[in-house]
Scaffold this active site. Structure first.
Site, PDB file in Angstrom:
ATOM      1  N   SER A 235      45.890  48.851  38.544  1.00  0.00           N
ATOM      2  CA  SER A 235      45.014  48.893  39.717  1.00  0.00           C
ATOM      3  C   SER A 235      43.566  49.041  39.296  1.00  0.00           C
ATOM      4  CB  SER A 235      45.386  50.071  40.623  1.00  0.00           C
ATOM      5  OG  SER A 235      44.859  51.290  40.109  1.00  0.00           O
ATOM      6  N   ASP A 236      42.662  48.534  40.136  1.00  0.00           N
ATOM      7  CA  ASP A 236      41.273  48.942  39.991  1.00  0.00           C
ATOM      8  C   ASP A 236      41.212  50.437  40.260  1.00  0.00           C
ATOM      9  OD1 ASP A 236      38.546  48.880  39.601  1.00  0.00           O
ATOM     10  OD2 ASP A 236      38.216  47.151  40.900  1.00  0.00           O
ATOM     11  N   TRP A 237      40.165  51.075  39.798  1.00  0.00           N
ATOM     12  CA  TRP A 237      40.093  52.536  39.823  1.00  0.00           C
ATOM     13  C   TRP A 237      39.891  53.034  41.262  1.00  0.00           C
ATOM     14  CZ3 TRP A 237      41.340  50.615  35.606  1.00  0.00           C
ATOM     15  CH2 TRP A 237      41.477  51.319  34.412  1.00  0.00           C
ATOM     16  N   GLY A 238      40.988  53.507  41.869  1.00  0.00           N
ATOM     17  CA  GLY A 238      40.944  53.981  43.253  1.00  0.00           C
ATOM     18  C   GLY A 238      41.416  52.953  44.259  1.00  0.00           C
TER      19      GLY A 238
END
Length: 738
Positions: A235-238
């Protein structure tokens, strides 16, 4: 698929506890997962970014470690690599990045960014390659291959449809299937199927009402099943927002910007749901399987089958001693990024052959803040702790040496940023900023402008270096317009009044409007964030040591297209009451322009632009001749065509030319572009030398996606092949019938 390896991975997973397995599928640090020390599975270590390996952070704080051993090679941005139109240089740039990542002990480098540049206002365009899917694909594949030669996974980002920064975490994208298949998916499909990318990053946004990181249609049906991707999805961060939806979806690893690692959606909340019987533990096993497979492919570990005390099969995990060690900040790396920088410099205009300048001049005046500021430590997650950076002023000064007086004037003022006691990334999950307004001329800029204009009257040779910086080309925000910041238009206009033959250098990672002064300028040079040797390359081009060969990888329009001034197109409209019931979003962004992105839009609507896609001049001249097109036969049907032509350097200097092939219908249908890039080749020619260029197009190049049939269709009829130096500089055409 290696059946022996898959069997060993399955046996290993059976030996692991639920807690051990979940530790592998979520962040246990800001840039790492947890390993399983009991059975010798190491953690997975990651790092930004696309322009070099980011500085080392404390495991649970956005605070640099602060030691001097994480200085790295500052690599050219993807927007700079794109302007080379050179596949070999793209691979070498990727190889440098991969070697540096491995040299810093990383397993995954979060690069390259290959999102299509849908709008010129996107703040993150400098990280991306092009507005065109073919050019993006052709350069992304060698970049990924180059990275992964060093036993490092390229985490290609951001899949998919992440084309704006405004409300990037909460914007729902609505696009028809043809638009996704023809424009936004091809580069990602290419890096999976042609480059064998080992990891993909799931983007922040929603597509058709579901966040991408739990979107089974996008990540599962398209990426996993259709394209056959069996690597790791991170995932992208968050970008993860639920436990059940994400656990049961194709995503493998959840990362974020907060330090409450045990509370991530795929951490303790997932364990709790599995214990309650709400989620099948097999979901976790599948994710761990994908991670272990990647670890073996990266030569992080070896899996050996051995009998245990009961005579049953057991898997022994060992460190692979043959893994490449990598290296960073080597002389070779610095030379490789210089070569990329040289070919990225793009000559937009050169009336009366004003360039190159005479290197034997006695004195020169350099004006503009972009001549002196360092760009490496800006832009968001692309920020780099560079060993050094050659700015344009430094590059010019060291090239000319002591026989020339090089004087500098600021010309305009860049207001200082407010100091903050924490890293910007700590707040990056808050709602994205509104579009950044153009920074206006300050009182200091007005004073500096007057001083620069007066000084310019004293110098015969003046070089202006302006454009954007990472206050505008910035993750987390888009631009409101294409106007130059800091009152530069007025400054350039007044400078041209006193020095009409001034050389203008625009340094930027995305388009700017040059409308107020471009017609009056004699010489305009374009450069992007070209890495630690960017200033060296610029000086070499300005003074003729290097013949420019860059070509624009995106259109430079006069202003943001009218369609993107409508809320429905950009940055999006408020949700309807019905949408609020079933999606976790703030805006809906409808890609109503469909496939007409970039040059496809401008050409279809006959909208004049400043400089077209593919444009770039040389200090020499080329002619095109003898176009021949031959069908490639096969038993069943034609496989495509060989397009052959001759290119001659008719000038007095050695130079490089990028031959571009576009394809369109002879009588253009309303639903199709006028023409589209399908092939290109960059060649080097000595003075008076002629070379034969062979370009290949396949039958797939003639196809468009048929939404009703859910497949690609070839329309019979008459087509036109265009060959030339840019989208608008077409030298040869020929019609063919399919």
């Amino acid at each position: 698929m290696d059946k022996v390896l898959e069997n060993r991975i399955c046996l290993l997973i059976k030996e692991m506890t639920l807690e051990e397995k979940t530790g592998m599928i979520h962040g246990a640090g800001l840039f790492r997962t947890a390993g399983v020390e009991r059975i010798h599975i190491p953690p997975l270590k990651m790092s930004d970014g696309p322009m070099g390996v980011r500085s080392e952070f404390v495991n649970d704080q956005w605070m640099p470690v602060g030691t001097p051993d994480d200085y790295v090679t500052y690599c050219p941005s993807n927007s700079a690599i794109a302007m080379t139109w050179n596949r070999k240089l793209a691979r070498n740039a990727g190889k440098v990045l991969g070697e540096e990542a491995r040299g810093r002990g990383k397993d995954v480098i979060l690069a390259p960014g290959i999102n299509i540049k849908r709008t010129p206002a996107c703040g993150r365009n400098f990280e991306y390659i092009s507005e065109d899917p073919r050019l993006t694909s052709e350069l992304a594949v060698p970049i990924v291959r180059g990275i992964e030669t060093s036993d490092v996974a390229a985490c290609v980002k951001h899949f998919a449809m992440n084309n704006q920064e405004t409300e990037r975490l909460w914007v729902n994208v609505e696009a028809d299937e043809r638009t996704m298949r023809e424009i936004y998916f091809p580069a990602f499909q290419a890096v999976v199927q042609k480059a064998g990318a080992k990891s993909i990053m799931g983007s922040y946004n929603l597509i058709r009402g579901t966040h991408v990181c739990e979107n089974k249609d996008i990540m599962g049906t398209v990426l996993r099943k259709e394209w056959g991707f069996d690597g790791t999805i991170i995932s992208d961060w968050g970008a993860v927002h639920t436990t059940k939806g994400t656990a049961e979806g194709p995503l493998d690893i959840e990362m974020s910007v907060t330090s409450d690692f045990d509370d991530y959606f795929l951490a303790n909340p997932l364990i709790s749901e599995i214990r309650k019987g709400h989620i099948d533990e097999a979901c976790v096993d599948e994710k761990v399987r994908n991670i272990l497979r990647m670890m073996v492919r990266l030569h992080m570990i070896e899996l050996t089958e051995v009998p245990d005390s009961d005579g049953k099969k057991k898997i022994l995990v060992q460190k692979n001693k043959n893994r490449k060690a990598g290296s960073y900040n080597t002389a070779k790396h610095r030379f490789e990024v210089l070569k990329v920088a040289r070919e990225s410099i793009t000559l937009l205009k050169n009336e009366d052959r004003k360039l190159p300048l005479d290197p034997a001049i006695d004195k020169v005046l350099v004006i503009g803040q972009n001549a002196v500021i360092s760009q490496a430590m800006g832009g968001g997650s692309a920020e780099i702790k560079a060993l050094y950076e050659i700015t344009p002023l430094l590059g010019i000064s060291k090239f000319l040496g002591g026989n020339c007086e090089v004087r500098y004037a600021r010309g305009y003022d860049i207001p200082a940023k407010k100091e903050s006691d924490h890293n910007w990334q700590e707040d990056s999950l808050d709602a994205s900023k509104a579009a950044a307004e153009t920074a206006k001329e300050t009182e200091d800029s007005a004073r500096l402008r007057k001083e620069a204009v007066e000084l310019a009257k004293e110098y015969k040779h003046v070089i202006y270096v302006g454009g954007l910086n990472h206050d505008q080309d910035l993750e987390g925000q888009d631009r409101a317009d294409l106007t130059l910041p800091y009152g530069q238009d007025r400054l350039i206009t007044e400078l041209l009044e006193v020095r009409p033959d001034m050389t203008i250098v625009m340094l930027a990672g995305s388009p700017v409007s040059m409308k107020p002064w471009a017609d009056r300028a004699k010489a305009i040079v374009w450069m992007s964030y070209s890495g630690m040797e960017g200033g060296t390359a610029l000086a070499e081009v300005l003074f003729g040591a290097v013949n420019p060969s860059g070509k624009l990888a995106e259109t430079l329009p006069e202003e943001i297209p009218e369609c993107f001034r409508k809320e429905a197109y950009f940055p999006g409209r408020p949700l309807t009451d019905e949408e609020k019931k079933h999606m976790n979003a703030h805006l809906t962004q409808t890609y109503a322009e469909g496939i007409f992105v970039g040059y496809r839009y401008y050409e279809k609507n006959r909208i004049p632009v400043q400089f077209c896609f593919g444009h770039g001049l040389s200090y020499t001249d080329f002619t095109y001749d003898n176009l021949k097109i031959e069908e490639i036969p096969s038993k069943a049907r034609a496989n495509g065509f060989d397009v052959q032509l001759q290119v001659r350097n008719v000038g007095a200097l050695e130079g490089k030319e990028t031959v571009q092939l576009y394809l369109g219908e002879k009588t253009v249908s309303p639903e199709n572009p006028v023409k589209e890039l399908k092939a290109f080749e960059k060649i080097c020619l000595r003075p008076r030398e002629t070379k034969t260029v062979l370009l290949k197009i396949t039958m797939e190049d003639f196809m468009h996606y048929d939404e009703a049939a859910g497949t690609w269709r070839l329309k019979h009829g008459d087509y036109r092949i265009y060959v030339g130096s840019s989208l608008q500089d077409i030298q040869l055409t020929q019609d063919i019938t399919i």
